[in-house]
Each structure stands twice: as structure tokens, then as C-alpha cells.
Scaffold this motif. Structure first.
Motif, PDB file in Angstrom:
ATOM      1  N   ALA A 297      19.819  58.266 -59.879  1.00 11.36           N
ATOM      2  CA  ALA A 297      19.321  57.929 -58.551  1.00 11.36           C
ATOM      3  C   ALA A 297      20.351  58.311 -57.493  1.00 11.36           C
ATOM      4  N   HIS A 298      19.918  59.128 -56.525  1.00 11.76           N
ATOM      5  CA  HIS A 298      20.754  59.523 -55.395  1.00 11.76           C
ATOM      6  C   HIS A 298      20.211  58.851 -54.141  1.00 11.76           C
ATOM      7  N   TYR A 299      21.113  58.318 -53.302  1.00  8.65           N
ATOM      8  CA  TYR A 299      20.702  57.606 -52.099  1.00  8.65           C
ATOM      9  C   TYR A 299      21.930  57.435 -51.211  1.00  8.65           C
ATOM     10  N   PRO A 300      21.734  57.177 -49.907  1.00  6.48           N
ATOM     11  CA  PRO A 300      22.909  57.008 -49.043  1.00  6.48           C
ATOM     12  C   PRO A 300      23.791  55.848 -49.508  1.00  6.48           C
ATOM     13  N   ALA A 301      25.062  56.103 -49.602  1.00  8.05           N
ATOM     14  CA  ALA A 301      25.988  55.077 -50.084  1.00  8.05           C
ATOM     15  C   ALA A 301      25.989  53.848 -49.178  1.00  8.05           C
ATOM     16  N   SER A 302      25.723  54.052 -47.889  1.00  6.04           N
ATOM     17  CA  SER A 302      25.704  52.925 -46.961  1.00  6.04           C
ATOM     18  C   SER A 302      24.552  51.967 -47.245  1.00  6.04           C
ATOM     19  N   GLY A 303      23.572  52.417 -48.026  1.00  8.39           N
ATOM     20  CA  GLY A 303      22.434  51.572 -48.363  1.00  8.39           C
ATOM     21  C   GLY A 303      22.528  50.960 -49.747  1.00  8.39           C
ATOM     22  N   GLU A 304      23.727  50.852 -50.283  1.00  3.77           N
ATOM     23  CA  GLU A 304      23.901  50.321 -51.636  1.00  3.77           C
ATOM     24  C   GLU A 304      23.246  48.943 -51.793  1.00  3.77           C
ATOM     25  N   ARG A 305      23.380  48.102 -50.776  1.00  2.00           N
ATOM     26  CA  ARG A 305      22.805  46.754 -50.888  1.00  2.00           C
ATOM     27  C   ARG A 305      21.284  46.801 -50.956  1.00  2.00           C
ATOM     28  N   PHE A 306      20.682  47.768 -50.261  1.00  3.92           N
ATOM     29  CA  PHE A 306      19.228  47.890 -50.319  1.00  3.92           C
ATOM     30  C   PHE A 306      18.781  48.401 -51.685  1.00  3.92           C
ATOM     31  N   PHE A 307      19.526  49.371 -52.232  1.00  2.62           N
ATOM     32  CA  PHE A 307      19.202  49.869 -53.563  1.00  2.62           C
ATOM     33  C   PHE A 307      19.291  48.737 -54.588  1.00  2.62           C
ATOM     34  N   GLU A 308      20.341  47.928 -54.478  1.00  2.47           N
ATOM     35  CA  GLU A 308      20.531  46.816 -55.409  1.00  2.47           C
ATOM     36  C   GLU A 308      19.374  45.818 -55.316  1.00  2.47           C
ATOM     37  N   ARG A 309      18.969  45.508 -54.099  1.00  4.87           N
ATOM     38  CA  ARG A 309      17.861  44.564 -53.912  1.00  4.87           C
ATOM     39  C   ARG A 309      16.553  45.104 -54.468  1.00  4.87           C
ATOM     40  N   LEU A 310      16.298  46.376 -54.227  1.00  5.28           N
ATOM     41  CA  LEU A 310      15.057  46.968 -54.718  1.00  5.28           C
ATOM     42  C   LEU A 310      15.074  47.099 -56.237  1.00  5.28           C
TER      43      LEU A 310
END
Length: 301
Positions: free
Chosen positions: A90-103
Motif C-alpha cells: 500500500a502506497h499513500y501520503p506519509a502525512s496521512g499515516e493516522r488515516f491509513f491506520e484508522r481505515l
């Protein structure tokens, strides 16, 4: 048989309509299945489009607005429910790590699949395989956003008439491709350059350097065109492109096939996007994306 095509799962903007689901796209590239921006409803759209969880090898999220990422929770859980046997990155903006974790952990489920996180923090190559490199470029949106670009290495095309002239056939052809020379005959003697294919995925952004860099020389460019030119000021304010802007970028970048998508619900007539793109000077192949479209990547040059 290898397949290279874009499967469109959803084409709406922030608000879905009766005919357009939230975003979702899968690029089939030979043995890879790269999912981009799974919005709400992606799992059901996959069923309609004939895309299985087993088909996926990567997930790329451009940014963490809901219409581009709220479907991530369901997709991840489906991957695990179906016990996909291979690793998924999974690739995604690092600044959104908390959103990735929640999802990823939105609800309880049993984890059965190796899901590798590969957050993106800067422009550059983010993955390399034998078949392609995957690059990311920063875009201009109210939240951090990255576009993605797949680049196939340049290769060579074997010329049957040249092979026959030099008496190269059977296993010797493979030996020549691997080693570069057989019996004094070089690969250059019996082949011609074959440019690798290029694919780019550009979502929510104003015009910026990243858009141009991603589009450069692409065989297929999938790009948002949320607004029409009459609403250019609104597009700029909210961090989006118009169909006119997207088409001008594609024309200047030498794009072969332009796929416009991510349409605001304020425009009931999608043909307006086609007219605007043509009026802006794009003369290549043009697709105004619809949900469940399957769009072949152009054949190699």
C-alpha cells in the motif's frame, strides 16, 4: 496472455450520483493489479466489474479525502477474508499515516494477508520491479496529495527478417536476448528499439509542476477534470483541474490516450467535458470515463 487495461470502478467527485460511484480504478498490467483511490462502494463495484481481491497486488492512495479512500477499509478486509496468497503493498501520503491506520483497523477482522506499508514522503521512485518502476509526484491540493506514474523500461523488438538473414532461430533467439550476442551476431543486428509504456494517475490537484511531470510522454493519462472552464476560479479555490486544463497538459505532454474522470455532480451532461477537451487542442484518443468502463492501454509504439 498479458493484459494491460484500466478498469473504472467509479467516476464521481465528492458527491456520488445515481450513475457515478465514488472513485475507484484498477490498472491491470500483465500480472499486476494496481488499485487506485478506493472510495466508498469500491468493493461492490469490483463485483460488477469482475475484479477479484486476488487480482490486486498494490493499492495506491493519492490523498485522504473520503471520496478517494473511505473504501479502503472494506477492500483491506475483503483481501483478508479471501485469503489472498500474495503480499500486497500500500502506497499513500506519509502525512496521512493516522488515516491509513484508522481505515485499516476500522472494525474487527482476522488478518490473514501480508499488507506492506510503503508511505510516500517525497517525489521519486517508490517501487521497482522487473517489469516497471512506480514513481510519485507531489500535487497541489488542500491536503497532501501525490500522483503516480508507472514506467516500463525501454526494450528491443526482435525483427524476424533480420533473424532469418543471420540464421538465428529457436533457442538461439532467447540466448541472444539474454546474452546480447550469439556467434558474433549482436542483439542490435536483429532488433529495433521498443520504447517502454508509460501510465499516469493524477487526481485532485491544481495545475502544478507535478501534473506536467507525471503526464510527460504517457501512453495513458488518467486525470481528474472535476470542473469545466467556466468554473476555473472555483477549481483553483478547491484544488482541482478543469477539462480544458487537463487536455492542454495532455496535448503538451504528447499523451496518446487521455482518460478524464472525477466529475462534479453539478454537470449533468458529460459530453461537455469531451467538447471542452477537443476545443483545448487534444487530438489523441479521448475517453470520458463511465463507471465499469474497461479501457485498454494503447499498444506499444
Amino acid at each position: 496472455m498479458s493484459v494491460r487495461e484500466l478498469v473504472v470502478l467509479g467516476t464521481a467527485s465528492q458527491v456520488p450520483t445515481r450513475h457515478r460511484n465514488h472513485n475507484g480504478y484498477v490498472l491491470r498490467w500483465d500480472g499486476e493489479g494496481i488499485m487506485f483511490d478506493p472510495g466508498e462502494g469500491t468493493q461492490r463495484q469490483m463485483l460488477h466489474a469482475g475484479v477479484a481481491a486476488h487480482d490486486l497486488t498494490r493499492i495506491c492512495v493519492t490523498h485522504f479525502h473520503g471520496d478517494h479512500s473511505l473504501g479502503l477499509a472494506g477492500v483491506i478486509q475483503r483481501i483478508n477474508l479471501d485469503r489472498v496468497p500474495h503480499e500486497i503493498t500500500a502506497h499513500y501520503p506519509a502525512s496521512g499515516e493516522r488515516f491509513f491506520e484508522r481505515l485499516r483497523y476500522a472494525t474487527a477482522y482476522r488478518e490473514t494477508v501480508a499488507l506492506t506499508r510503503s508511505p510516500v514522503a517525497a517525489d521519486g521512485v517508490i517501487a521497482t520491479t522487473e517489469a516497471f518502476t512506480l514513481e510519485a509526484r507531489r500535487l497541489s491540493h488542500p491536503v497532501e496529495s501525490f500522483g503516480y506514474r508507472l514506467v516500463e523500461p525501454d526494450g528491443r523488438r526482435m525483427l524476424p527478417e533480420r533473424l532469418a538473414e543471420h540464421g538465428i532461430s529457436g533457442p538461439a533467439v532467447g540466448e541472444l536476448q539474454r546474452g546480447g550476442v550469439v556467434g558474433g551476431v549482436t542483439l542490435a543486428d536483429v532488433s529495433a528499439p521498443r520504447p517502454g509504456q508509460r501510465f499516469a494517475f493524477v487526481m485532485d490537484t491544481r495545475l502544478c509542476d507535478g501534473v506536467h511531470a507525471l503526464a510527460d510522454g504517457c501512453d495513458m493519462l488518467v486525470v481528474e477534470s472535476t470542473f469545466l472552464a467556466a468554473d476555473t476560479a472555483l477549481a483553483r479555490e478547491h484544488g482541482h483541474l478543469t477539462a480544458e486544463q487537463a487536455a492542454k497538459v495532455a496535448a503538451g505532454a504528447g499523451v496518446r490516450h487521455l482518460v478524464l474522470t472525477h466529475f462534479s455532480q453539478r454537470y449533468p451532461d458529460a459530453t461537455a467535458f469531451e467538447r471542452e477537451a477537443r476545443d483545448a487542442g487534444f487530438t489523441g484518443r479521448l475517453t470520458i470515463a463511465r463507471d465499469l468502463d474497461r479501457v485498454p492501454v494503447p499498444k506499444r509504439r
